[in-house]
Enzyme design. Sequence first.
Site, PDB file in Angstrom:
ATOM      1  N   CYS A 131       8.990  10.061   9.048  1.00  7.69           N
ATOM      2  CA  CYS A 131      10.068  10.417   8.110  1.00  7.69           C
ATOM      3  C   CYS A 131      11.231  11.150   8.774  1.00  7.69           C
ATOM      4  O   CYS A 131      12.336  10.628   8.839  1.00  7.69           O
ATOM      5  CB  CYS A 131       9.509  11.300   6.994  1.00  7.69           C
ATOM      6  SG  CYS A 131       8.260  10.470   6.029  1.00  7.69           S
TER       7      CYS A 131
HETATM    8  N1  NAD Z   1       3.793   8.728   5.962  1.00  2.00           N
HETATM    9  C1  NAD Z   1       4.337   9.678   5.231  1.00  2.00           C
HETATM   10  O1  NAD Z   1       3.907  10.812   5.291  1.00  2.00           O
HETATM   11  C2  NAD Z   1       5.505   9.375   4.284  1.00  2.00           C
HETATM   12  C3  NAD Z   1       5.926  10.392   3.418  1.00  2.00           C
HETATM   13  C4  NAD Z   1       6.937  10.128   2.506  1.00  2.00           C
HETATM   14  C5  NAD Z   1       7.532   8.868   2.487  1.00  2.00           C
HETATM   15  N2  NAD Z   1       7.144   7.892   3.356  1.00  2.00           N
HETATM   16  C6  NAD Z   1       7.786   6.577   3.243  1.00  2.00           C
HETATM   17  O2  NAD Z   1       6.875   5.685   2.595  1.00  2.00           O
HETATM   18  C7  NAD Z   1       7.051   4.348   3.103  1.00  2.00           C
HETATM   19  C8  NAD Z   1       5.718   3.821   3.641  1.00  2.00           C
HETATM   20  O3  NAD Z   1       5.319   4.644   4.730  1.00  2.00           O
HETATM   21  P1  NAD Z   1       3.833   4.664   5.264  1.00  2.00           P
HETATM   22  O4  NAD Z   1       3.745   5.872   6.113  1.00  2.00           O
HETATM   23  O5  NAD Z   1       2.855   4.517   4.138  1.00  2.00           O
HETATM   24  O6  NAD Z   1       3.822   3.323   6.140  1.00  2.00           O
HETATM   25  P2  NAD Z   1       2.535   2.571   6.730  1.00  2.00           P
HETATM   26  O7  NAD Z   1       3.013   1.769   7.872  1.00  2.00           O
HETATM   27  O8  NAD Z   1       1.394   3.518   6.905  1.00  2.00           O
HETATM   28  O9  NAD Z   1       2.099   1.589   5.550  1.00  2.00           O
HETATM   29  C9  NAD Z   1       2.877   0.536   5.111  1.00  2.00           C
HETATM   30  C10 NAD Z   1       1.954  -0.606   4.702  1.00  2.00           C
HETATM   31  O10 NAD Z   1       2.784  -1.647   4.197  1.00  2.00           O
HETATM   32  C11 NAD Z   1       2.247  -2.876   4.646  1.00  2.00           C
HETATM   33  N3  NAD Z   1       3.290  -3.898   4.581  1.00  2.00           N
HETATM   34  C12 NAD Z   1       4.294  -4.151   5.458  1.00  2.00           C
HETATM   35  N4  NAD Z   1       5.048  -5.173   5.026  1.00  2.00           N
HETATM   36  C13 NAD Z   1       4.511  -5.558   3.849  1.00  2.00           C
HETATM   37  C14 NAD Z   1       4.819  -6.597   2.916  1.00  2.00           C
HETATM   38  N5  NAD Z   1       5.862  -7.395   3.130  1.00  2.00           N
HETATM   39  N6  NAD Z   1       4.047  -6.698   1.812  1.00  2.00           N
HETATM   40  C15 NAD Z   1       3.002  -5.879   1.622  1.00  2.00           C
HETATM   41  N7  NAD Z   1       2.641  -4.886   2.472  1.00  2.00           N
HETATM   42  C16 NAD Z   1       3.395  -4.750   3.568  1.00  2.00           C
HETATM   43  C17 NAD Z   1       1.754  -2.602   6.040  1.00  2.00           C
HETATM   44  O11 NAD Z   1       0.779  -3.541   6.442  1.00  2.00           O
HETATM   45  C18 NAD Z   1       1.159  -1.192   5.847  1.00  2.00           C
HETATM   46  O12 NAD Z   1      -0.210  -1.235   5.475  1.00  2.00           O
HETATM   47  C19 NAD Z   1       8.161   4.446   4.146  1.00  2.00           C
HETATM   48  O13 NAD Z   1       9.378   4.175   3.520  1.00  2.00           O
HETATM   49  C20 NAD Z   1       8.126   5.908   4.554  1.00  2.00           C
HETATM   50  O14 NAD Z   1       9.375   6.349   5.048  1.00  2.00           O
HETATM   51  C21 NAD Z   1       6.122   8.120   4.244  1.00  2.00           C
END
Ligand code: NAD
Length: 447
Positions: free
Chosen positions: A280
């Site tokens: 993030c």
């Molecule tokens: N990790 C954190 O602590 C956090 C906190 C707040 C916000 N965010 C935001 O949340 C969002 C997700 O982050 P994350 O950390 O969970 O990412 P991540 O990479 O852990 O998970 C994302 C998932 O989405 C899947 N994916 C990718 N393309 C896809 C598609 N076309 N259809 C379906 N699934 C698909 C991936 O396989 C993966 O399992 C981002 O925008 C991030 O900035 C993350």
Amino acid sequence: MTTPFSLTHLDCFIEKAENRTLRAGVVGLGYVGLPLAQLFTQRGFDVLGFDIDRGKTSKLMRGESYIGHISATIVQEMLKNNRLAATTDFTRITEADALSICVPTPLDKARQPDLNALRATTESLVPHLRPGHLIIVESTTYPGTTSEVVVPILQKAGLKIGEELFVGYSPEREDPANPSFTARNIPKVIGANDAASFQALKAFYGAVFDRIVPVSSCEAAEMTKILENIYRCVNIAMVNELKLLCQRMGLNIWEIVDAAKTKPFGFEAFYPGPGLGGHCIPIDPFYLSWKAREYDFSTRFIELAGEINTQMPYEVVARVVENLNGRGIPTNSAHLLVLGLAYKKNVDDCRESPAIKILKLLQDRGIKLSYFDPHVSGYVSHRYGDLPGVELAELTDDALLNNDATLILTDHDAFDYERIVTLARTVIDTRNATRNVATLRDKIVFA
Ligand SMILES: NC(=O)c1ccc[n+]([C@@H]2O[C@H](COP(=O)([O-])OP(=O)(O)OC[C@H]3O[C@@H](n4cnc5c(N)ncnc54)[C@H](O)[C@@H]3O)[C@@H](O)[C@H]2O)c1
């Protein structure tokens, strides 16, 4: 004006949310999506999880986890009574009533927003959308994404937004490994651009979260999340810069922050470190910088913070080299043990971790490296590419005794800092992890 027809869809949705017969879909079962799915099940909703990664959906269906702070027991709990099903089959989108989109929003090589996953996900929903669906974007992004990128794709389904299809934005505020806040009691910001979408979102998330925080639009909700991350990014940069000054002045920045935070008002403590990490803070502010250019606006605080934070791994490496050379050890014959690879304490997440950068920079100096992280042990190279050096399966006495120095990059609670300081020749501490070690402090240098 809403029509009686749209009222039917909205009323029906609200009723399902209230009596918990609503089926919650989560698209993207990663660090954000899986805990969100867990919360939905805990709050009495059946969950259908979607991901393009078959490895993840299969693991979940077998009752296994792939995220450190979500145990297999939690996954098995979610599977009980078929509360959770995980699939790569997007034709099942139609079975869910609400779809929370939690897919990655990284930067591309030119450090510009890469919305490919968000676009692809939205496209994959379109053929399966039906009247009464609520789409909630959770991924972090710049203000305008939901209206300008997501909605035009959803419109291909031919459903009238605000009457047949509801769309909102609600940013995720996950803080993995924070014991004080759970997904349920972190207030949840919600925004939508029409009244019916807002009512649908409020009904569903109001039934899930202890407190919802309504804002006037999707854009306001998107900007709220970005503000939160910029606030951290800029303050961390400021304290990182002061760390460098304190080093030059012979002062300990951590002592000073701890003293300053005793002020009961008007000061929030931020701590310096070896650089920014995680999915993030190093990324999200640049989503806004990019969007700001469309308005002829330069986000100078973000750029400056980015500059300082990017410099931090180089500063750590300079301190390591200075320490080794100061002890008469040329870098190309030095052996260094690195402790901690995750971007913050007590988590297994190495995305954007400064440790990865620092290992590469140290290798460029010819330093022989070994590294150990109890939370990511065994798979870090597999996930993050071939890291320079040797990954240790455990932290042995020999490793501490035989290296010229031990560099602490992540202050995991699992490390025994007394033992590390006792056995290591020199400890280079980037986190003040050794603060409670009372003896042999002359072996510790800060970087
Ligand atoms: N990790 C954190 O602590 C956090 C906190 C707040 C916000 N965010 C935001 O949340 C969002 C997700 O982050 P994350 O950390 O969970 O990412 P991540 O990479 O852990 O998970 C994302 C998932 O989405 C899947 N994916 C990718 N393309 C896809 C598609 N076309 N259809 C379906 N699934 C698909 C991936 O396989 C993966 O399992 C981002 O925008 C991030 O900035 C993350």
